[in-house]
Design a protein around this motif. Structure first.
Motif, PDB file in Angstrom:
ATOM      1  N   ASN A 226      -2.669  19.847  25.822  1.00 26.03           N
ATOM      2  CA  ASN A 226      -2.671  18.823  26.877  1.00 26.03           C
ATOM      3  C   ASN A 226      -3.969  18.941  27.672  1.00 26.03           C
ATOM      4  O   ASN A 226      -4.819  19.772  27.340  1.00 26.03           O
ATOM      5  CB  ASN A 226      -1.473  19.035  27.794  1.00 26.03           C
ATOM      6  CG  ASN A 226      -1.482  20.436  28.385  1.00 26.03           C
ATOM      7  OD1 ASN A 226      -2.185  21.318  27.885  1.00 26.03           O
ATOM      8  ND2 ASN A 226      -0.720  20.650  29.429  1.00 26.03           N
ATOM      9  N   PHE A 227      -4.151  18.147  28.669  1.00 19.64           N
ATOM     10  CA  PHE A 227      -5.318  18.285  29.536  1.00 19.64           C
ATOM     11  C   PHE A 227      -4.857  18.772  30.908  1.00 19.64           C
ATOM     12  O   PHE A 227      -4.373  17.981  31.712  1.00 19.64           O
ATOM     13  CB  PHE A 227      -6.045  16.938  29.692  1.00 19.64           C
ATOM     14  CG  PHE A 227      -6.720  16.499  28.436  1.00 19.64           C
ATOM     15  CD1 PHE A 227      -7.988  16.963  28.128  1.00 19.64           C
ATOM     16  CD2 PHE A 227      -6.094  15.627  27.562  1.00 19.64           C
ATOM     17  CE1 PHE A 227      -8.608  16.558  26.957  1.00 19.64           C
ATOM     18  CE2 PHE A 227      -6.711  15.217  26.404  1.00 19.64           C
ATOM     19  CZ  PHE A 227      -7.976  15.686  26.097  1.00 19.64           C
ATOM     20  N   PRO A 228      -4.957  20.067  31.189  1.00 13.57           N
ATOM     21  CA  PRO A 228      -4.502  20.593  32.487  1.00 13.57           C
ATOM     22  C   PRO A 228      -5.223  19.885  33.636  1.00 13.57           C
ATOM     23  O   PRO A 228      -6.327  19.366  33.461  1.00 13.57           O
ATOM     24  CB  PRO A 228      -4.884  22.069  32.438  1.00 13.57           C
ATOM     25  CG  PRO A 228      -5.096  22.373  30.995  1.00 13.57           C
ATOM     26  CD  PRO A 228      -5.537  21.108  30.357  1.00 13.57           C
ATOM     27  N   ALA A 229      -4.600  19.907  34.796  1.00 16.28           N
ATOM     28  CA  ALA A 229      -5.121  19.149  35.936  1.00 16.28           C
ATOM     29  C   ALA A 229      -6.404  19.727  36.502  1.00 16.28           C
ATOM     30  O   ALA A 229      -7.209  19.004  37.103  1.00 16.28           O
ATOM     31  CB  ALA A 229      -4.041  19.089  37.024  1.00 16.28           C
ATOM     32  N   VAL A 241     -13.844  17.136  22.509  1.00 17.17           N
ATOM     33  CA  VAL A 241     -14.588  17.339  21.259  1.00 17.17           C
ATOM     34  C   VAL A 241     -13.782  18.226  20.306  1.00 17.17           C
ATOM     35  O   VAL A 241     -13.628  17.933  19.124  1.00 17.17           O
ATOM     36  CB  VAL A 241     -15.983  17.967  21.528  1.00 17.17           C
ATOM     37  CG1 VAL A 241     -16.639  18.405  20.228  1.00 17.17           C
ATOM     38  CG2 VAL A 241     -16.871  16.984  22.275  1.00 17.17           C
ATOM     39  N   LEU A 242     -13.242  19.306  20.860  1.00 17.54           N
ATOM     40  CA  LEU A 242     -12.475  20.231  20.026  1.00 17.54           C
ATOM     41  C   LEU A 242     -11.248  19.555  19.412  1.00 17.54           C
ATOM     42  O   LEU A 242     -10.964  19.719  18.224  1.00 17.54           O
ATOM     43  CB  LEU A 242     -12.029  21.438  20.852  1.00 17.54           C
ATOM     44  CG  LEU A 242     -13.019  22.591  20.927  1.00 17.54           C
ATOM     45  CD1 LEU A 242     -12.589  23.595  21.971  1.00 17.54           C
ATOM     46  CD2 LEU A 242     -13.155  23.275  19.568  1.00 17.54           C
ATOM     47  N   ARG A 243     -10.538  18.786  20.249  1.00 19.37           N
ATOM     48  CA  ARG A 243      -9.347  18.086  19.740  1.00 19.37           C
ATOM     49  C   ARG A 243      -9.722  17.132  18.619  1.00 19.37           C
ATOM     50  O   ARG A 243      -9.054  17.046  17.597  1.00 19.37           O
ATOM     51  CB  ARG A 243      -8.691  17.286  20.864  1.00 19.37           C
ATOM     52  CG  ARG A 243      -7.726  18.101  21.688  1.00 19.37           C
ATOM     53  CD  ARG A 243      -7.314  17.333  22.903  1.00 19.37           C
ATOM     54  NE  ARG A 243      -6.440  16.213  22.536  1.00 19.37           N
ATOM     55  CZ  ARG A 243      -5.207  16.066  23.038  1.00 19.37           C
ATOM     56  NH1 ARG A 243      -4.728  16.948  23.881  1.00 19.37           N
ATOM     57  NH2 ARG A 243      -4.478  15.034  22.699  1.00 19.37           N
ATOM     58  N   HIS A 244     -10.835  16.451  18.858  1.00 20.11           N
ATOM     59  CA  HIS A 244     -11.297  15.477  17.886  1.00 20.11           C
ATOM     60  C   HIS A 244     -11.615  16.139  16.547  1.00 20.11           C
ATOM     61  O   HIS A 244     -11.449  15.543  15.492  1.00 20.11           O
ATOM     62  CB  HIS A 244     -12.557  14.807  18.438  1.00 20.11           C
ATOM     63  CG  HIS A 244     -12.906  13.547  17.724  1.00 20.11           C
ATOM     64  ND1 HIS A 244     -12.120  12.422  17.797  1.00 20.11           N
ATOM     65  CD2 HIS A 244     -13.938  13.233  16.910  1.00 20.11           C
ATOM     66  CE1 HIS A 244     -12.647  11.483  17.065  1.00 20.11           C
ATOM     67  NE2 HIS A 244     -13.756  11.939  16.515  1.00 20.11           N
ATOM     68  N   ARG A 245     -12.090  17.396  16.588  1.00 13.22           N
ATOM     69  CA  ARG A 245     -12.466  18.109  15.369  1.00 13.22           C
ATOM     70  C   ARG A 245     -11.366  19.029  14.874  1.00 13.22           C
ATOM     71  O   ARG A 245     -11.632  20.055  14.260  1.00 13.22           O
ATOM     72  CB  ARG A 245     -13.744  18.938  15.618  1.00 13.22           C
ATOM     73  CG  ARG A 245     -14.985  18.119  15.816  1.00 13.22           C
ATOM     74  CD  ARG A 245     -15.147  17.161  14.642  1.00 13.22           C
ATOM     75  NE  ARG A 245     -16.510  16.645  14.559  1.00 13.22           N
ATOM     76  CZ  ARG A 245     -17.477  17.196  13.832  1.00 13.22           C
ATOM     77  NH1 ARG A 245     -17.261  18.287  13.158  1.00 13.22           N
ATOM     78  NH2 ARG A 245     -18.663  16.639  13.804  1.00 13.22           N
ATOM     79  N   GLY A 246     -10.135  18.708  15.205  1.00 14.50           N
ATOM     80  CA  GLY A 246      -9.023  19.481  14.660  1.00 14.50           C
ATOM     81  C   GLY A 246      -8.773  20.797  15.376  1.00 14.50           C
ATOM     82  O   GLY A 246      -8.066  21.661  14.872  1.00 14.50           O
ATOM     83  N   GLY A 247      -9.379  20.984  16.562  1.00 18.70           N
ATOM     84  CA  GLY A 247      -9.038  22.150  17.366  1.00 18.70           C
ATOM     85  C   GLY A 247      -9.893  23.390  17.131  1.00 18.70           C
ATOM     86  O   GLY A 247      -9.724  24.389  17.816  1.00 18.70           O
TER      87      GLY A 247
END
Ligand code: ADP
Ligand code: ZN
Ligand code: ZN
Length: 835
Positions: A226-229, A241-247
């Motif tokens: 998730n995206f913490p506050a 970027v990391l999520r986009h590249r599979g973590g």
């Protein structure tokens, strides 16, 4: 020589036990340790060991063996029935343990043995060539405790030595020591370790070589979804970027992609949102991002070929004879795809590195990172990592040059040789002088997988084999270019007439006009210059006369021995020689010289005569550095030059749609090279280079300049007529018993003392005559075409015989006994050039 034994008596007892039960088999081991190299000739040796009855060993296993006072790693190479002459049973020691099994394909060692035998080479030389340097290096055998298996108080049941070993291992945090260390601390350690392994309380393993340790790199792994506050904008970007590249990403890639500083990543790690970890990074050749590509809809003929290949699950040699641009590569790719799904791998061999970038890009576009590139220009580290990658057994595709035929892929589903006719598949300079096509055939037989030989101009060997050996072969044909694009028309320019009409330039009027048009129409072209055979044969620029040997039907070679020496023309088959005439013996013209013109000369003239043409030189001089091929070709594809000027490299596989013009500056160097294969090579080269034109939407055109327009090879190329070429060439080969009918072996001799080399050559030739009797011919001895190289004199003996009578020759390596130490001898089986 043998690894000496300090516990002679124990070993003797064991040996007599083994003899009683008839189990004695000796094992030759490639011991990987300094000091195993024979200092006399720098060659490594195999050492002989006994195999304990309770140990099951396969060739190719990594074993540990006693060596001097150490225990070292080695590769089990082969079993032998008897001991070498200088060894007695009493001196033989036993293999200690098997460390890894099944690392190499089962058939791999059979293959290497076969290569050694056929090419009259030591097995050790073959192994050294096939394995990457320092595969085992100083690999260390280590022993570690298996805590899970170790019962409380287990020591009580063990021998004293085993107890001590357990105590020692427990004193180390991970319960792990090198075998060497244990030997130095514990008496009878060898027995103790064996006992513990048997009980399953310790295990031994081989640590990778220190010199080429795997490279570790930082990887960043996202651990939240998730995206913490509490994220800043920058931090949020990194996570995106990391999520986009599979973590997961390498840290340096992440830094580049998100353009943030390292501290941002470190803060995120501190907050527990991501983890930074050292991971092994395989030094596989880094490759630029390639566009994804999907399977093309095949044409009906492509489809037929594909079906036939896919229906073949055991050994078959398949000749895929497809004209240039007929879509062979697409067939290879689609043949491989389902094999990967089945867990099998594919080996794709290509002639030269210059061709590899384009082809690998196409494979990568389809198969991504499952493509590995392997060739001899890789660094030691890259080679080592590629090997380890192959040994994982993951289904993959290895694309490589000649030496990749020895890639240790465990489960091969197919072997493909693209441009199978190409002579760079033959190793000529080093022993063993193997031909990758021959080795591929053995390998495919051993692995029971199909071997696909692709070419627009098949070698005569493959052609005749397909005709004669129908039980194990298929012939598949792709007679048309994709989208029924026509093959380019070929115009032959008679250069004698150019000279007679006052044109002294290396460009005929026809080629000049075509070059002007090229620039006007913003198209691209290539100019081909033959390097091979450059300036060795002599011809008349006025009438085209070429001096030939009266007895051999080959052209004479110009011999350069040293400054000021008498100029001679010589035949390198039979040693006939004559003075180099000043004027043409036929027409008296003074324009009677060695033929040839290099790329440099062509580019010079290009600049003088066509100042507005932008050119790129593409030859072995300009492509020496890493990635030079790719960079030059990229520049050309981007339109930064109009003309690519180059040598043989240009003829292979270039698929550039905008090329409409192909000019062959002078075909004659190809036609009259003094070699029985000259015609075949000339036809293949000219047909291939012609095939570079008109592959895109615009029609192409080929201009071949020659002093011998009526030559049958030129006529065959002019009409794209492979069959017509065969009809002339095959009967000639057959009547003279040259390959693919007869078999050739070339014995090369060299030494500093010219007279000594010649006399040795004469003596060896006599021996060969005696062995072969009337069942073969011994041609020569004759001096090599360049007789003196690096101050050494070179002489050749050529044996020509029916392949079935080869056994008469016995072991040709024996001939070395008749060679003085100062004369070296190399045996070239199936030579492809007799220079
Ligand atoms: P070859 O290896 O026989 O010289 P290629 O495989 O390089 O031929 O094919 C020539 C060109 O045609 C390439 O640009 C390739 O992408 C394209 N091509 C191959 N097969 C097809 C197909 N079935 N449909 C459309 N284009 C194709
Ligand atoms: Zn002449
Ligand atoms: Zn001759």
């Amino acid at each position: 020589m043998c690894a000496y034994d300090s516990t002679l008596i124990a070993s003797e007892l064991k040996v007599s036990y083994l003899t009683e039960t008839h189990q004695t088999r000796w094992l030759e081991v490639l011991v990987d340790c300094p000091g195993t190299t024979n200092t006399e000739n720098g060659e490594e040796k195999l050492f002989t060991y006994a195999v304990p009855s309770d140990l099951s060993i396969q060739p190719g296993d990594i074993v540990s063996v006693p060596f001097g006072s150490q225990v070292v790693g080695g590769i089990a190479i082969r079993f032998v029935k008897s001991l070498p002459e200088n060894l007695t049973e009493a001196r033989i020691r036993e293999v200690e343990d098997v460390i890894t099994s099944g690392l190499f394909p089962r058939t791999y060692w059979d293959l290497l043995n076969r290569v050694a035998k056929y090419y009259y080479t030591d097995l050790m030389t073959v192994i050294r060539m096939a394995l990457p340097p320092k595969l085992l290096g100083k690999s260390q055998r280590r022993i570690r405790l298996k805590y899970v298996a170790l019962p409380e108080g287990a020591e009580i049941f063990c021998s004293l030595a085993a107890q001590e070993i357990i105590r020692l291992l427990k004193s180390q945090k991970e319960g792990d020591y090198s075998a060497q260390h244990i030997y130095s601390k514990v008496r009878n350690a060898q027995k103790g370790i064996k006992e513990l392994i048997k009980r399953g309380w310790v295990e031994s393993y081989l640590e990778p070589p220190r010199t080429t340790r795997p490279k570790l790199q930082k990887a960043v792994i996202l651990v939240i979804n998730n995206f913490p506050a509490d994220l800043t904008n920058r931090q949020r970007e990194v996570i995106e970027v990391l999520r986009h590249r599979g973590g997961e990403l390498w840290q340096n890639e992440l830094l580049q992609l998100s353009k943030i500083s390292l501290s941002v990543i470190e803060t995120l790690a501190k907050k527990g949102y991501l983890v930074i970890e050292l991971r092994e990074k395989l030094r596989l050749l880094s490759h630029p991002e390639t566009l994804k590509d999907s399977a093309k809809q095949l044409t009906p003929t492509q489809n037929d070929a594909l079906n036939q290949i896919q229906a073949t699950t055991n050994y078959r040699q398949i000749l895929l004879h497809g004209v240039t641009g007929s879509g062979k590569t697409e067939v290879y790719i689609q043949a491989i795809a389902p094999l990967l799904e089945k867990g099998l791998s594919a080996l794709v061999l290509v002639p030269e590195i210059g061709l590899t970038p384009q082809l690998t890009d196409r494979f990568r576009a389809r198969f991504g990172s499952r493509v590995c590139v392997y060739h001899s220009a890789l660094s030691v580290g890259e080679r080592y990592d590629t090997w380890r990658q192959m040994l994982t057994g993951e289904p993959q595709i290895v694309i490589g040059t000649r030496s990749a035929i020895f890639a240790p892929l465990p489960k091969l589903g197919i072997i493909i040789l693209d441009e199978e006719h190409d002579s760079s598949f033959k190793q000529t300079q080093l022993i063993p002088t193997y031909h990758a096509r021959q080795v591929a055939q053995w390998r495919a037989e051993l692995e029971q997988c199909p071997l696909v030989l692709g070419s627009a101009t098949p070698s005569l060997e493959s052609w005749v084999n397909i005709q004669e050996n129908t039980k194990h072969t298929y012939y598949l044909s792709l007679p048309e270019r994709i989208q029924a694009r026509p093959l380019p028309p070929v115009e032959i320019v008679d250069m004698r007439r150019e000279l007679q009409q006052g044109n002294r330039s290396i460009f005929s009027r026809s080629l000049s006009i075509a070059l002007h048009q090229l620039v006007e129409q913003q198209k691209q072209g290539i100019l081909f210059i033959n390097r091979r055979g450059y300036s060795t044969f002599v011809s008349c620029r006025n009438c085209g006369y070429v001096v030939e040997c009266p007895d051999c039907d080959v052209s004479l070679s110009y011999h350069y021995t040293h400054e000021g020496a008498t100029e001679l023309l010589r035949c390198h088959y039979c040693n006939y020689s004559q003075l180099h005439p000043r004027n043409c013996p036929e027409c008296g013209s003074p324009y009677f010289k060695f033929f040839g013109s290099g790329t440099q000369r062509v580019t010079q003239e290009l600049t003088e005569s066509f100042p507005n043409i932008r050119w790129i030189r593409f030859d072995s001089d300009t492509t020496r550095t890493k990635d030079a091929h790719r960079n030059l070709l990229n520049q050309f594809v981007k339109g930064e030059a109009d003309v690519l000027v180059g040598t043989q490299m240009l003829t292979k596989g270039l698929d550039i749609a905008n090329i409409t013009l192909v000019g062959v500056v002078a075909a004659d160097g190809l036609l009259y090279h003094s070699d029985y294969r000259a015609a075949e090579r000339a036809f293949q080269t000219l047909a291939q280079v012609a095939g570079r034109a008109g592959r895109g939407e615009n029609p192409g055109k080929v201009i071949i300049q020659t002093y011998s327009p009526e030559h049958p090879v030129i006529q065959a190329v002019r009409h794209h007529n492979y069959q017509g070429f065969l009809d002339i060439e095959l009967p000639q080969r057959e009547s003279l018993n040259y390959p693919p009918y007869g078999k050739l072996i070339l014995i090369r001799l060299s030494g500093m003392d010219g007279v000594e080399v010649q006399q040795t050559a004469e003596k060896l030739a006599d021996e060969c005559i005696e062995r072969l009797g009337s069942l073969g011919e011994v041609l020569g001895p004759a001096p090599a075409s360049i007789m003196r190289v690096a101050r050494r004199y070179r002489w050749h003996i050529l044996l020509k015989f029916d392949a079935l009578s080869e056994s008469l020759l016995g072991s040709l390596q024996d001939l070395k006994k008749s060679c003085p130490a100062s004369v070296s001898m190399a045996i070239d089986v199936d030579p492809i050039s007799i220079d």
